[in-house]
Design a protein around this motif. Structure first.
Motif, mmCIF file in Angstrom:
data_model
loop_
_atom_site.group_PDB
_atom_site.id
_atom_site.type_symbol
_atom_site.label_atom_id
_atom_site.label_comp_id
_atom_site.label_asym_id
_atom_site.label_seq_id
_atom_site.Cartn_x
_atom_site.Cartn_y
_atom_site.Cartn_z
ATOM 1 N N SER A 103 51.702 44.073 47.476
ATOM 2 C CA SER A 103 50.749 45.168 47.642
ATOM 3 C C SER A 103 51.448 46.515 47.731
ATOM 4 O O SER A 103 52.544 46.628 48.293
ATOM 5 C CB SER A 103 49.896 44.950 48.900
ATOM 6 O OG SER A 103 49.130 43.770 48.777
ATOM 7 N N CYS A 118 49.113 43.845 43.175
ATOM 8 C CA CYS A 118 48.224 44.916 42.747
ATOM 9 C C CYS A 118 48.583 45.327 41.323
ATOM 10 O O CYS A 118 49.612 44.916 40.776
ATOM 11 C CB CYS A 118 48.337 46.123 43.683
ATOM 12 S SG CYS A 118 49.985 46.892 43.681
ATOM 13 N N ASP A 175 43.106 46.745 42.698
ATOM 14 C CA ASP A 175 43.236 45.450 43.364
ATOM 15 C C ASP A 175 43.257 44.319 42.336
ATOM 16 O O ASP A 175 42.631 44.395 41.271
ATOM 17 C CB ASP A 175 42.079 45.226 44.332
ATOM 18 C CG ASP A 175 42.106 46.198 45.500
ATOM 19 O OD1 ASP A 175 43.211 46.649 45.852
ATOM 20 O OD2 ASP A 175 41.018 46.511 46.034
ATOM 21 N N THR A 176 43.958 43.260 42.691
ATOM 22 C CA THR A 176 43.941 42.036 41.899
ATOM 23 C C THR A 176 42.765 41.175 42.356
ATOM 24 O O THR A 176 42.137 41.461 43.386
ATOM 25 C CB THR A 176 45.251 41.263 42.091
ATOM 26 O OG1 THR A 176 45.448 41.028 43.501
ATOM 27 C CG2 THR A 176 46.445 42.053 41.572
ATOM 28 N N PRO A 177 42.432 40.119 41.598
ATOM 29 C CA PRO A 177 41.407 39.183 42.098
ATOM 30 C C PRO A 177 41.763 38.663 43.484
ATOM 31 O O PRO A 177 42.937 38.634 43.884
ATOM 32 C CB PRO A 177 41.435 38.062 41.053
ATOM 33 C CG PRO A 177 41.906 38.728 39.797
ATOM 34 C CD PRO A 177 42.896 39.774 40.244
ATOM 35 N N ASP A 178 40.749 38.234 44.220
ATOM 36 C CA ASP A 178 40.911 37.904 45.638
ATOM 37 C C ASP A 178 42.001 36.884 45.910
ATOM 38 O O ASP A 178 42.697 36.967 46.926
ATOM 39 C CB ASP A 178 39.581 37.385 46.203
ATOM 40 C CG ASP A 178 38.520 38.486 46.246
ATOM 41 O OD1 ASP A 178 38.910 39.663 46.257
ATOM 42 O OD2 ASP A 178 37.325 38.152 46.249
ATOM 43 N N ASP A 179 42.166 35.903 45.053
ATOM 44 C CA ASP A 179 43.121 34.832 45.315
ATOM 45 C C ASP A 179 44.503 35.106 44.738
ATOM 46 O O ASP A 179 45.379 34.237 44.753
ATOM 47 C CB ASP A 179 42.598 33.503 44.758
ATOM 48 C CG ASP A 179 42.353 33.564 43.255
ATOM 49 O OD1 ASP A 179 42.206 34.679 42.730
ATOM 50 O OD2 ASP A 179 42.321 32.493 42.616
#
Length: 357
Positions: free
Chosen positions: A78, A151, A143-147
């Motif tokens: 991140s 970034c 943001d990347t996908p939640d899982d």
């Protein structure tokens, strides 16, 4: 270590033919074990193309913003926008000395205050000219996908950039960059006043083995208006001269950094307290103890990726162990001083009883 990823973004643009784009990659990892400071990682991207000019092979005129909307760097950790720093201003300062040092060749820059870019021409002729672009206002963090950890660092290409090759350079900081260097101490290090520390750099870029699917899909995607052709990678490690560096890759060159030249460049992204390690205020720093190790690899297919594995051996003086031993020695000395008279008196009394003198 998870891999970084890179790709171009482009929408379908009617009436515009496809353009084959080559990418030159610069990776500079500042690794200063003796300073105890955090790590810095510089990225440089040069986008260029070889096109036919009036039916003959050569470097014809082309406009990259007509074909490319943005380029994206997938970062496996991140970041926030405060940890990404455009290096444009420092590169064109000091009469181009820093820019010439980065590319190992004397150069000439032509810029105007009204334009967020500078034309760079290399006087030696070993590097092709390009336009250095200011990207401070074009950087966004997504943001990347939640899982998926990490970034996306997205840099948009303004429409008003001139024709020809474009170059972008920026720095990222933070705990994620420091995690690129894994530290291993010998098991007996707590008991030794000096020991060897091993630090491992496992740098990966567009490595399909360790890229998440959301990034791999972008790397492998095809666009009608542009196509990533080949990549050339330059990896530089900046480390103390006392560090032993092992690599299975053939070294291109190494050199000591020039004192006083890199001060402003290295201070980008550092607070006033952090910058103290670069020298006194108003004085040139001494970087004569820093060595730049340079590796080069060319003709890489984008989907093949790039990997660099390095082992750094550092000789560490274990001050904690030295202090601990001094405390033990002091305690033993005090204990003997305290017990000396009672013990001697006791021994004399025993001798008196045994021999009755």
């Amino acid at each position: 270590m998870k891999s970084f990823g890179f790709w171009l973004e482009s929408e379908d643009k009617p009436g515009i033919g496809p353009l084959s784009i080559d990418v030159l990659l610069n990776f500079n990892l500042w690794c200063e074990p003796s300073s105890g400071a955090g790590r810095d990682l510089d990225f440089g991207f040069k986008l260029s193309s070889t096109v036919d000019s009036e039916g003959a092979g050569g470097h014809g005129s082309y406009s990259l913003p007509k074909h490319v909307d943005a380029f994206v760097l997938y970062c496996p950790f991140s970041l926030d926008k405060k940890q990404v720093f455009d290096l444009y201003d420092v590169l064109i300062s000091s009469q181009s000395r820093v820019l010439g040092a980065v590319f190992n060749e004397k150069c000439k820059v032509t810029s105007t205050d009204s334009n967020p870019y500078t034309s760079v021409e290399f006087l030696g002729g070993s590097n092709d000219s390009f336009t250095l672009c200011k990207i401070a206002n074009s950087i966004s963090i997504e943001d990347t996908p939640d899982d998926v950890p990490g970034c996306f660092v997205r840099i948009a290409l303004p429409d008003n950039l001139p024709d020809g090759a474009l170059y972008f350079r920026f720095r990222i900081k933070g705990p994620g960059v420091s995690s690129l260097v894994q530290k291993y101490d010998s098991k007996d290090s707590p008991f030794n006043s000096a020991f060897s520390r091993v630090e491992i750099v496992d740098f990966r870029f567009n490595d399909y083995r360790t890229l998440p699917d959301c990034a791999n899909n972008h790397v492998e995607a095809k666009h009608s208006s542009c196509n990533l052709n080949t990549m050339q990678a330059h990896f530089l490690l900046m480390a103390d001269s006392g560090v032993d560096v092992d690599s299975g890759v053939t070294l291109k060159e190494k050199r000591l950094l020039e004192g006083g030249l890199w001060d402003d460049y290295l201070k980008v992204g550092h607070s006033a307290s952090e910058s103290k390690r670069f020298g006194r205020v108003g004085a040139d720093s001494d970087f004569s103890n820093l060595v730049a190790w340079h590796w080069k690899k060319g003709d890489l297919a984008p989907v093949d990726g790039y990997r660099m594995y390095l082992k750094l051996r550092i000789h560490v003086c274990n001050f904690k162990t030295i202090v601990k031993y001094l405390i033990y020695l002091f305690g033993i000395t005090v204990l003997f001083d305290v017990l000396e008279k009672p013990v001697i008196d006791f021994l004399l009394s025993m001798l008196h009883i045994v021999f009755r003198f």
